[in-house]
Design a protein around this motif. Structure first.
Motif, PDB file in Angstrom:
ATOM      1  N   PRO A 238       0.783  -1.246   0.000  1.00  0.00           N
ATOM      2  CA  PRO A 238       0.000   0.000   0.000  1.00  0.00           C
ATOM      3  C   PRO A 238       0.811   1.291   0.000  1.00  0.00           C
ATOM      4  N   THR A 239       1.440   1.581  -1.127  1.00  0.00           N
ATOM      5  CA  THR A 239       2.006   2.915  -1.365  1.00  0.00           C
ATOM      6  C   THR A 239       1.048   3.652  -2.302  1.00  0.00           C
ATOM      7  N   LEU A 240       1.119   4.963  -2.309  1.00  0.00           N
ATOM      8  CA  LEU A 240       0.226   5.707  -3.191  1.00  0.00           C
ATOM      9  C   LEU A 240       0.413   5.333  -4.667  1.00  0.00           C
ATOM     10  N   PRO A 241       1.644   5.253  -5.181  1.00  0.00           N
ATOM     11  CA  PRO A 241       1.795   4.871  -6.594  1.00  0.00           C
ATOM     12  C   PRO A 241       1.184   3.503  -6.902  1.00  0.00           C
ATOM     13  N   ASN A 242       1.387   2.530  -6.000  1.00  0.00           N
ATOM     14  CA  ASN A 242       0.834   1.192  -6.230  1.00  0.00           C
ATOM     15  C   ASN A 242      -0.696   1.209  -6.234  1.00  0.00           C
ATOM     16  N   LEU A 243      -1.270   1.929  -5.278  1.00  0.00           N
ATOM     17  CA  LEU A 243      -2.727   1.979  -5.174  1.00  0.00           C
ATOM     18  C   LEU A 243      -3.333   2.745  -6.338  1.00  0.00           C
ATOM     19  N   ILE A 244      -2.672   3.822  -6.760  1.00  0.00           N
ATOM     20  CA  ILE A 244      -3.160   4.579  -7.912  1.00  0.00           C
ATOM     21  C   ILE A 244      -3.155   3.705  -9.163  1.00  0.00           C
ATOM     22  N   ALA A 245      -2.120   2.894  -9.313  1.00  0.00           N
ATOM     23  CA  ALA A 245      -2.010   2.033 -10.487  1.00  0.00           C
ATOM     24  C   ALA A 245      -3.070   0.934 -10.493  1.00  0.00           C
ATOM     25  N   SER A 246      -3.518   0.499  -9.307  1.00  0.00           N
ATOM     26  CA  SER A 246      -4.443  -0.636  -9.245  1.00  0.00           C
ATOM     27  C   SER A 246      -5.907  -0.242  -9.124  1.00  0.00           C
ATOM     28  N   LYS A 247      -6.217   1.006  -8.756  1.00  0.00           N
ATOM     29  CA  LYS A 247      -7.605   1.383  -8.478  1.00  0.00           C
ATOM     30  C   LYS A 247      -8.495   1.309  -9.708  1.00  0.00           C
ATOM     31  N   SER A 248      -7.913   1.480 -10.902  1.00  0.00           N
ATOM     32  CA  SER A 248      -8.724   1.477 -12.118  1.00  0.00           C
ATOM     33  C   SER A 248      -9.372   0.121 -12.380  1.00  0.00           C
ATOM     34  N   ARG A 249      -8.821  -0.939 -11.798  1.00  0.00           N
ATOM     35  CA  ARG A 249      -9.417  -2.268 -11.985  1.00  0.00           C
ATOM     36  C   ARG A 249     -10.864  -2.285 -11.508  1.00  0.00           C
ATOM     37  N   TRP A 250     -11.123  -1.571 -10.410  1.00  0.00           N
ATOM     38  CA  TRP A 250     -12.468  -1.589  -9.818  1.00  0.00           C
ATOM     39  C   TRP A 250     -13.243  -0.299 -10.083  1.00  0.00           C
ATOM     40  N   GLY A 251     -12.605   0.681 -10.699  1.00  0.00           N
ATOM     41  CA  GLY A 251     -13.305   1.920 -11.012  1.00  0.00           C
ATOM     42  C   GLY A 251     -13.744   2.689  -9.791  1.00  0.00           C
ATOM     43  N   VAL A 252     -12.849   2.785  -8.805  1.00  0.00           N
ATOM     44  CA  VAL A 252     -13.184   3.489  -7.570  1.00  0.00           C
ATOM     45  C   VAL A 252     -12.164   4.594  -7.313  1.00  0.00           C
ATOM     46  N   ALA A 253     -12.545   5.502  -6.414  1.00  0.00           N
ATOM     47  CA  ALA A 253     -11.628   6.562  -6.006  1.00  0.00           C
ATOM     48  C   ALA A 253     -10.495   5.975  -5.173  1.00  0.00           C
ATOM     49  N   LEU A 254      -9.365   6.658  -5.187  1.00  0.00           N
ATOM     50  CA  LEU A 254      -8.213   6.218  -4.408  1.00  0.00           C
ATOM     51  C   LEU A 254      -8.573   6.082  -2.925  1.00  0.00           C
ATOM     52  N   SER A 255      -9.329   7.034  -2.398  1.00  0.00           N
ATOM     53  CA  SER A 255      -9.710   6.991  -0.987  1.00  0.00           C
ATOM     54  C   SER A 255     -10.589   5.781  -0.685  1.00  0.00           C
ATOM     55  N   ALA A 256     -11.446   5.398  -1.623  1.00  0.00           N
ATOM     56  CA  ALA A 256     -12.308   4.225  -1.416  1.00  0.00           C
ATOM     57  C   ALA A 256     -11.483   2.956  -1.360  1.00  0.00           C
ATOM     58  N   LEU A 257     -10.432   2.878  -2.189  1.00  0.00           N
ATOM     59  CA  LEU A 257      -9.575   1.689  -2.176  1.00  0.00           C
ATOM     60  C   LEU A 257      -8.792   1.607  -0.870  1.00  0.00           C
ATOM     61  N   VAL A 258      -8.288   2.735  -0.391  1.00  0.00           N
ATOM     62  CA  VAL A 258      -7.571   2.749   0.889  1.00  0.00           C
ATOM     63  C   VAL A 258      -8.505   2.297   2.018  1.00  0.00           C
ATOM     64  N   HIS A 259      -9.718   2.814   2.004  1.00  0.00           N
ATOM     65  CA  HIS A 259     -10.689   2.447   3.037  1.00  0.00           C
ATOM     66  C   HIS A 259     -11.002   0.961   2.989  1.00  0.00           C
ATOM     67  N   ARG A 260     -11.136   0.404   1.789  1.00  0.00           N
ATOM     68  CA  ARG A 260     -11.425  -1.028   1.655  1.00  0.00           C
ATOM     69  C   ARG A 260     -10.240  -1.869   2.129  1.00  0.00           C
ATOM     70  N   TYR A 261      -9.020  -1.448   1.808  1.00  0.00           N
ATOM     71  CA  TYR A 261      -7.838  -2.145   2.293  1.00  0.00           C
ATOM     72  C   TYR A 261      -7.858  -2.203   3.818  1.00  0.00           C
ATOM     73  N   GLN A 262      -8.209  -1.094   4.437  1.00  0.00           N
ATOM     74  CA  GLN A 262      -8.229  -1.055   5.893  1.00  0.00           C
ATOM     75  C   GLN A 262      -9.328  -1.975   6.437  1.00  0.00           C
ATOM     76  N   ASP A 263     -10.513  -1.959   5.814  1.00  0.00           N
ATOM     77  CA  ASP A 263     -11.611  -2.825   6.255  1.00  0.00           C
ATOM     78  C   ASP A 263     -11.236  -4.297   6.177  1.00  0.00           C
ATOM     79  N   LEU A 264     -10.452  -4.655   5.147  1.00  0.00           N
ATOM     80  CA  LEU A 264     -10.083  -6.059   4.941  1.00  0.00           C
ATOM     81  C   LEU A 264      -8.801  -6.443   5.682  1.00  0.00           C
ATOM     82  N   GLY A 265      -8.257  -5.523   6.471  1.00  0.00           N
ATOM     83  CA  GLY A 265      -7.061  -5.829   7.244  1.00  0.00           C
ATOM     84  C   GLY A 265      -5.789  -5.869   6.431  1.00  0.00           C
TER      85      GLY A 265
END
Length: 359
Positions: A238-265
């Protein structure tokens, strides 16, 4: 034969233009006393009064004689606490106009029947998984969410209000589910709004309101757009560049992906806090990095293309329904390029069959 004037149509037009009765009286020259009696259905307004009111509201005279329109009793506004009463009223009034457009659409075209299950009482994450299974999505990412909703019979419309206080809402009108999305937000956040409102349609049919209800819809949206199995299988450090590169797979905002990562541990609270600080510092909470293209409607794109084959446009459709062209243009969830396209599609005699691709 004398036409009947419908006070409900007058109320809807007033709300859409965000005018008080006093403001409408001043603009139209019709006294507040007469307006009160017209709204109450106590008198039939004179043709002169109707024409003055129509000019003040910039609505066709025929709108007020074209049938009784009902606003939804309740709607799941996302930002209800920060909205003004006038904004909430304008939102509900737009649903009545959307219903008229849907009535026309269902008369002229074969559109999908609603297939939105009642999952009231189910935990949001479980409900999202159940719906994915019912709709045959498995764990794979969802492509165009607007088109998926349309394929499942949800009537999706856009909002013209340029305010974040009225950003999205859902409602049922009879047996038909409606979702209204505001185009002010980024494509990613609008997509999350659509999933959020889908959660309301499945989970909250008893017209609940409040923070808990909104939290449940957020949890549903996160689980629906970011299925646990796929996110874990595709996790990155979970670095910003890595998350930015992967978020397009699910079509979500960067903040939503960070929040989901946290929810899933997949990251701890300290790491999440640092990421949010960095996102804020870089402006990513306001301006989405690597933004996706805005989703559009499959149904309305095909409808407008079909109209073009008949040399008709949005204004012609508006005139036939006695609706203002600006209202119709703002409600149709499709790009301007598609609205003005002269691309032909196959004509089918009688009712046209719309082939909606949901993914």
């Amino acid at each position: 034969m004398t036409r009947a004037f419908f006070p409900s149509s007058l109320e809807i037009a007033r709300l859409r233009r965000k005018l008080t009765s006093a403001e409408l009286s001043k603009r139209s020259g019709v006294s507040t006393r007469e307006l009160r009696r017209i709204f109450a259905g106590e008198v039939e307004p004179s043709p002169e009064s109707v024409e003055a009111i129509a000019r003040a509201l910039d609505y066709p005279v025929g709108f007020f004689y074209s049938g009784d329109l009902a606003m939804p009793a309740a709607a799941t506004f996302r930002a209800l606490g920060s909205m003004t009463k006038m904004e909430a009223g304008a939102g509900k009034a737009s649903a009545a106009l959307g219903a008229r457009l849907s009535d026309w659409l269902e008369r002229e075209f074969d559109v999908p029947e609603p297939s939105v299950p009642d999952l009231t009482g189910t935990e949001p994450e479980q409900a999202a998984q159940m719906l994915r299974e019912m709709w045959g999505l498995g764990e794979r990412p969802i492509g165009n969410l607007v088109r998926l909703l349309e394929a499942k019979g949800v009537r999706v419309f856009s909002l013209s209000e340029e305010t974040l206080r009225l950003d999205a809402f859902a409602t049922w009108l009879g047996a038909r589910p409606f979702v209204f999305l505001n185009g002010v937000k980024s494509a990613e956040r609008s997509r999350f709004d659509a999933a959020h409102e889908l959660g309301h349609l499945c989970l909250h049919r008893d017209d609940q309101q409040g923070k808990q209800v909104e939290d449940e819809a957020n949890r549903f949206a996160a689980a629906f757009l970011l299925p646990q199995g796929d996110v874990i299988a595709r996790r990155v450090f979970p670095t910003l560049p890595n998350l930015i590169a992967s978020k397009s797979r699910w079509g979500v905002a960067l903040s939503a992906l960070v929040h989901r990562y946290q929810d899933l541990g997949l990251l701890n609270a300290d790491r999440a806090k640092w990421l949010y600080i960095e996102m804020s510092r870089k402006g990513y909470l306001k301006n989405e990095p690597r933004p996706m293209a805005r989703e559009t409607s499959a149904i309305w794109t095909q409808v407008l293309q079909s109209l073009w084959t008949e040399r008709r446009n949005v204004r012609a459709l508006s005139d036939s329904l006695a609706l203002p062209a600006d209202e119709v243009e703002s409600l149709i969830f499709v790009s301007w390029d598609a609205r003005q396209s002269e691309t032909s599609i196959q004509r089918i005699s009688g009712r046209a069959n719309l082939k909606v691709i949901g993914e």
